[in-house]
Write an enzyme that holds these catalytic residues in place. Structure first.
Site, PDB file in Angstrom:
ATOM      1  N   ASP A   8       4.582   0.501  12.193  1.00  0.00           N
ATOM      2  CA  ASP A   8       3.407  -0.171  11.627  1.00  0.00           C
ATOM      3  C   ASP A   8       3.284  -1.633  12.058  1.00  0.00           C
ATOM      4  O   ASP A   8       2.308  -2.301  11.716  1.00  0.00           O
ATOM      5  CB  ASP A   8       3.435  -0.092  10.086  1.00  0.00           C
ATOM      6  CG  ASP A   8       3.159   1.325   9.599  1.00  0.00           C
ATOM      7  OD1 ASP A   8       2.648   2.143  10.389  1.00  0.00           O
ATOM      8  OD2 ASP A   8       3.461   1.609   8.422  1.00  0.00           O
ATOM      9  N   VAL A  25       7.791   6.857  17.118  1.00  0.00           N
ATOM     10  CA  VAL A  25       7.505   7.562  15.855  1.00  0.00           C
ATOM     11  C   VAL A  25       6.257   8.433  15.977  1.00  0.00           C
ATOM     12  O   VAL A  25       6.248   9.593  15.558  1.00  0.00           O
ATOM     13  CB  VAL A  25       7.379   6.552  14.691  1.00  0.00           C
ATOM     14  CG1 VAL A  25       7.048   7.267  13.385  1.00  0.00           C
ATOM     15  CG2 VAL A  25       8.663   5.745  14.539  1.00  0.00           C
ATOM     16  N   ARG A  71      -8.702  -0.520   4.623  1.00  0.00           N
ATOM     17  CA  ARG A  71      -7.832   0.495   4.010  1.00  0.00           C
ATOM     18  C   ARG A  71      -6.464  -0.097   3.695  1.00  0.00           C
ATOM     19  O   ARG A  71      -5.785   0.401   2.803  1.00  0.00           O
ATOM     20  CB  ARG A  71      -7.630   1.674   4.973  1.00  0.00           C
ATOM     21  CG  ARG A  71      -8.880   2.472   5.202  1.00  0.00           C
ATOM     22  CD  ARG A  71      -8.570   3.685   6.023  1.00  0.00           C
ATOM     23  NE  ARG A  71      -7.384   4.340   5.483  1.00  0.00           N
ATOM     24  CZ  ARG A  71      -6.646   5.207   6.147  1.00  0.00           C
ATOM     25  NH1 ARG A  71      -6.963   5.529   7.372  1.00  0.00           N
ATOM     26  NH2 ARG A  71      -5.597   5.766   5.578  1.00  0.00           N
ATOM     27  N   LYS A  98       0.834  -1.209   0.000  1.00  0.00           N
ATOM     28  CA  LYS A  98       0.000   0.000   0.000  1.00  0.00           C
ATOM     29  C   LYS A  98       0.867   1.258   0.000  1.00  0.00           C
ATOM     30  O   LYS A  98       0.653   2.171  -0.791  1.00  0.00           O
ATOM     31  CB  LYS A  98      -0.904  -0.007   1.246  1.00  0.00           C
ATOM     32  CG  LYS A  98      -1.531   1.340   1.560  1.00  0.00           C
ATOM     33  CD  LYS A  98      -2.425   1.290   2.770  1.00  0.00           C
ATOM     34  CE  LYS A  98      -1.757   1.476   4.103  1.00  0.00           C
ATOM     35  NZ  LYS A  98      -1.420   2.872   4.464  1.00  0.00           N
ATOM     36  N   ASN A  99       1.858   1.278   0.903  1.00  0.00           N
ATOM     37  CA  ASN A  99       2.599   2.533   1.086  1.00  0.00           C
ATOM     38  C   ASN A  99       3.635   2.792  -0.007  1.00  0.00           C
ATOM     39  O   ASN A  99       4.297   3.827   0.001  1.00  0.00           O
ATOM     40  CB  ASN A  99       3.247   2.572   2.473  1.00  0.00           C
ATOM     41  CG  ASN A  99       2.184   2.754   3.553  1.00  0.00           C
ATOM     42  OD1 ASN A  99       1.023   3.057   3.248  1.00  0.00           O
ATOM     43  ND2 ASN A  99       2.559   2.565   4.807  1.00  0.00           N
ATOM     44  N   ARG A 143       0.488  14.397  13.532  1.00  0.00           N
ATOM     45  CA  ARG A 143       0.885  14.227  12.129  1.00  0.00           C
ATOM     46  C   ARG A 143       0.819  15.495  11.279  1.00  0.00           C
ATOM     47  O   ARG A 143       0.035  15.593  10.331  1.00  0.00           O
ATOM     48  CB  ARG A 143       0.076  13.110  11.482  1.00  0.00           C
ATOM     49  CG  ARG A 143       0.257  11.789  12.191  1.00  0.00           C
ATOM     50  CD  ARG A 143      -0.433  10.657  11.509  1.00  0.00           C
ATOM     51  NE  ARG A 143       0.269  10.160  10.343  1.00  0.00           N
ATOM     52  CZ  ARG A 143      -0.187   9.186   9.576  1.00  0.00           C
ATOM     53  NH1 ARG A 143      -1.335   8.625   9.852  1.00  0.00           N
ATOM     54  NH2 ARG A 143       0.491   8.778   8.528  1.00  0.00           N
ATOM     55  N   CYS A 169      -5.890  12.982  13.421  1.00  0.00           N
ATOM     56  CA  CYS A 169      -5.538  11.595  13.113  1.00  0.00           C
ATOM     57  C   CYS A 169      -5.551  10.788  14.406  1.00  0.00           C
ATOM     58  O   CYS A 169      -5.195  11.313  15.461  1.00  0.00           O
ATOM     59  CB  CYS A 169      -4.157  11.550  12.479  1.00  0.00           C
ATOM     60  SG  CYS A 169      -3.613   9.885  12.117  1.00  0.00           S
ATOM     61  N   ARG A 172      -4.778  10.462   4.615  1.00  0.00           N
ATOM     62  CA  ARG A 172      -3.747  11.502   4.730  1.00  0.00           C
ATOM     63  C   ARG A 172      -2.729  11.445   3.600  1.00  0.00           C
ATOM     64  O   ARG A 172      -2.141  12.451   3.237  1.00  0.00           O
ATOM     65  CB  ARG A 172      -3.018  11.364   6.062  1.00  0.00           C
ATOM     66  CG  ARG A 172      -3.917  11.384   7.252  1.00  0.00           C
ATOM     67  CD  ARG A 172      -3.115  11.198   8.512  1.00  0.00           C
ATOM     68  NE  ARG A 172      -2.190  12.320   8.666  1.00  0.00           N
ATOM     69  CZ  ARG A 172      -2.509  13.491   9.200  1.00  0.00           C
ATOM     70  NH1 ARG A 172      -3.713  13.691   9.655  1.00  0.00           N
ATOM     71  NH2 ARG A 172      -1.618  14.452   9.280  1.00  0.00           N
TER      72      ARG A 172
HETATM   73  N1  EPU Z   1       6.212  14.648  10.944  1.00  0.00           N
HETATM   74  C1  EPU Z   1       6.351  15.986  11.214  1.00  0.00           C
HETATM   75  N2  EPU Z   1       6.211  16.885  10.182  1.00  0.00           N
HETATM   76  C2  EPU Z   1       5.929  16.489   8.921  1.00  0.00           C
HETATM   77  C3  EPU Z   1       5.798  15.126   8.644  1.00  0.00           C
HETATM   78  C4  EPU Z   1       5.947  14.225   9.674  1.00  0.00           C
HETATM   79  O1  EPU Z   1       6.597  16.382  12.351  1.00  0.00           O
HETATM   80  O2  EPU Z   1       5.799  17.353   8.035  1.00  0.00           O
HETATM   81  C5  EPU Z   1       6.351  13.667  12.035  1.00  0.00           C
HETATM   82  C6  EPU Z   1       5.071  12.885  12.295  1.00  0.00           C
HETATM   83  O3  EPU Z   1       4.186  13.589  13.111  1.00  0.00           O
HETATM   84  C7  EPU Z   1       5.584  11.611  12.925  1.00  0.00           C
HETATM   85  C8  EPU Z   1       6.939  11.416  12.232  1.00  0.00           C
HETATM   86  O4  EPU Z   1       7.260  12.659  11.644  1.00  0.00           O
HETATM   87  O5  EPU Z   1       5.778  11.787  14.282  1.00  0.00           O
HETATM   88  C9  EPU Z   1       6.968  10.361  11.156  1.00  0.00           C
HETATM   89  O6  EPU Z   1       5.873  10.512  10.281  1.00  0.00           O
HETATM   90  P1  EPU Z   1       5.976  10.241   8.712  1.00  0.00           P
HETATM   91  O7  EPU Z   1       5.850  11.534   7.997  1.00  0.00           O
HETATM   92  O8  EPU Z   1       7.148   9.394   8.407  1.00  0.00           O
HETATM   93  O9  EPU Z   1       4.653   9.419   8.482  1.00  0.00           O
HETATM   94  P2  EPU Z   1       3.814   9.416   7.155  1.00  0.00           P
HETATM   95  O10 EPU Z   1       4.706   9.632   6.008  1.00  0.00           O
HETATM   96  O11 EPU Z   1       2.633  10.278   7.318  1.00  0.00           O
HETATM   97  C10 EPU Z   1       4.088   6.875   6.590  1.00  0.00           C
HETATM   98  C11 EPU Z   1       3.180   5.709   6.395  1.00  0.00           C
HETATM   99  C12 EPU Z   1       2.595   5.299   7.746  1.00  0.00           C
HETATM  100  C13 EPU Z   1       3.747   4.936   8.680  1.00  0.00           C
HETATM  101  C14 EPU Z   1       4.718   6.115   8.792  1.00  0.00           C
HETATM  102  C15 EPU Z   1       5.953   5.804   9.613  1.00  0.00           C
HETATM  103  C16 EPU Z   1       2.387   6.068   4.148  1.00  0.00           C
HETATM  104  C17 EPU Z   1       1.259   6.401   3.243  1.00  0.00           C
HETATM  105  N3  EPU Z   1       2.125   6.080   5.456  1.00  0.00           N
HETATM  106  O12 EPU Z   1       3.286   7.916   7.130  1.00  0.00           O
HETATM  107  O13 EPU Z   1       1.806   4.152   7.514  1.00  0.00           O
HETATM  108  O14 EPU Z   1       3.251   4.628   9.954  1.00  0.00           O
HETATM  109  O15 EPU Z   1       5.150   6.514   7.479  1.00  0.00           O
HETATM  110  O16 EPU Z   1       6.619   4.718   9.096  1.00  0.00           O
HETATM  111  O17 EPU Z   1       3.475   5.765   3.690  1.00  0.00           O
HETATM  112  C18 EPU Z   1       0.052   2.636   7.918  1.00  0.00           C
HETATM  113  O18 EPU Z   1       0.297   2.106   6.834  1.00  0.00           O
HETATM  114  O19 EPU Z   1      -0.713   2.119   8.778  1.00  0.00           O
HETATM  115  C19 EPU Z   1       0.668   3.925   8.246  1.00  0.00           C
HETATM  116  C20 EPU Z   1       0.167   4.739   9.174  1.00  0.00           C
END
Ligand code: EPU
Length: 419
Positions: free
Chosen positions: A306, A328, A398, A22-23, A122, A117, A93
């Site tokens: 995850d 995280v 999802r 998915k990701n 996030r 969220c 998101r």
């Molecule tokens: N963060 C910030 N600012 C930003 C972006 C992120 O402070 O602009 C913080 C977040 O709040 C969090 C940390 O950075 O504390 C890491 O978040 P990240 O941005 O890496 O998460 P994401 O990209 O929104 C993806 C996966 C998630 C997975 C996380 C961590 C996708 C679509 N989603 O989310 O997957 O948990 O990376 O590995 O790739 C899931 O599949 O269940 C899922 C939630």
């Protein structure tokens, strides 16, 4: 609303095929916006988040054709709007992933802020700040990120926090920028690497994906190509835990065990015998109860957030005590209250869960709160005495393709019923 009913205690022994990730599929579908012509994406999992992404691209005017195997052909040449509305972004998101491609290729984008969220606040500040440093003009107005740019310029971007979709968004934007972009403290997740491979096949010049410094030399155009999404490491890990929690045996095919090192080590520590090939992994618990394992989540290659909820379920019935530390996301323990309803012995303190394994869980109605939390409840239901009813399973749909069919193939007694 559908729910899953799981009768605990069935012996688990079987083989299944793992779906596409998915990701990885989500950013790759967003990357189709960057192409000059049609793209064909294969090994796309059949999931609600993919449907939402298609709806999002479709509303922008992208021409989409899907065949029965869910190969998606996406032709962005018919695009007429650069808008991602709140009603779609709030349900997924990852919709934010269209921001970088839209600004880079079409010079404008209006993307809703994702809002609240269930697993933490996030924010998307890193996505927005990175694009600003590349020369985009961005205003946040009425809940929307409104971005404009003539042509983005290469920049040195230092990410304060390791962000998966942040790295992906900026890498896609940089692929068409003028000059070279450096992303420092980049996410190293295999899904980031898969997106980079797809972009490189489209003609992008990217070096270092999979390390914490990614260099992207912008090009003028990217071409439409065919691309096969990599297997889902979190789905793989979840079914490995299904085997481990139940003392059973599973073999998972069409996957990539090399992406799961941190998870496999923990399963071995829990007592599992693991064998791997290039594209398969098997787990055998030889009928034994798992031993408790401590977990500390962190960005790849460390233990994935995850997989945290699934290991909470495993530790709940394991022999011994464990500490699970989530680093995280700040609020990713919503499953704990539900696991307690099944009889788990857990004490929470900030980002730590202290779990004392019990020999038996007892069935109860429980409620899914997010995708991975739901998976942990299904896993716990597989070993709880009686019929566990997991409500609000739209979360699970999802991210897990046909979870009840795959678990049935492994021997679980699970059915989906409409409320
Ligand atoms: N963060 C910030 N600012 C930003 C972006 C992120 O402070 O602009 C913080 C977040 O709040 C969090 C940390 O950075 O504390 C890491 O978040 P990240 O941005 O890496 O998460 P994401 O990209 O929104 C993806 C996966 C998630 C997975 C996380 C961590 C996708 C679509 N989603 O989310 O997957 O948990 O990376 O590995 O790739 C899931 O599949 O269940 C899922 C939630």
């Amino acid at each position: 609303m559908d729910k899953l009913i799981i009768t605990g205690g069935a012996p688990i022994n079987g083989e299944i095929r793992i779906s596409g990730a998915k990701n990885a599929a989500l950013p790759i579908l967003a990357a189709t916006l960057l192409a000059e012509g049609p793209m064909k994406v294969s090994n796309v999992p059949h999931l609600q988040d993919i449907t939402t992404t298609m709806e999002l691209l479709g509303e922008m005017g992208v021409h989409l054709v899907v065949d029965e195997k869910l190969n998606i052909e996406s032709d962005p040449r018919s695009i007429k709007s650069f808008y991602a509305p709140y009603n779609l972004v709030k349900t997924m998101r990852a919709s934010i992933l269209v921001l970088g491609p839209l600004v880079a290729k079409y010079g404008r984008a209006e993307v809703s802020l994702p809002g609240g969220c269930a697993i933490g606040s996030r924010p998307v500040n890193l996505h927005v700040d990175g694009l600003k440093q590349m020369g985009a003009e961005i205003d946040i107005e009425n809940g929307y990120i409104k971005a404009k740019a003539k042509r983005l310029k290469g920049a040195k971007l230092i990410m304060d926090v390791v962000s998966v979709t942040g790295t992906e968004n900026l890498m896609m934007a940089a692929a068409l920028a003028k000059g070279t972009t450096l992303i420092e403290n980049a996410a190293r997740e295999p899904e980031v690497v898969d997106l980079a491979k797809c972009l490189i096949k489209m003609g992008a010049k990217i070096h270092g994906a999979g390390t914490s410094t990614i260099a992207i030399e912008g090009v003028d155009q990217l071409k439409g190509i065919e691309y096969e999404v990599l297997p889902d490491r979190i789905e793989t890990g979840t079914y490995l835990v299904a085997g481990a929690i139940s003392g059973g045996r599973v073999k998972l095919k069409d996957t990539r065990p090399d992406m799961l090192d941190a998870v496999i080590v923990k399963l071995q520590e829990a007592g599992a015998i693991i064998e791997t090939g290039d594209d398969w992994v098997s787990l055998d618990m030889q009928g034994n109860r798992p031993r408790a394992v401590d977990i500390h989540t962190a960005p790849y290659p460390a233990f994935p957030t995850d997989m945290q909820a699934q290991f909470c379920a495993l530790n709940a019935i394991a022999e011994g005590s464990s500490v699970i530390r989530e680093t995280v996301f700040e609020n990713r323990f919503m499953h704990i209250n539900e696991l307690q309803r099944l009889g788990a012995n857990v004490r929470m303190e900030g980002n730590n869960a202290f779990i004392r394994g019990v020999s038996k869980l007892k069935a109860a109605p429980v409620m899914a709160t997010d995708l991975r939390a739901s998976a942990s409840l299904v896993l716990a239901g597989m070993v709880a005495h009686g019929d566990t009813e997991v409500q609000r399973i739209y979360h699970i749909d999802r991210g897990y393709e046909r979870i009840e069919e795959k678990l049935q193939q492994l021997g679980a007694i699970i059915r989906r019923v409409a409320d």
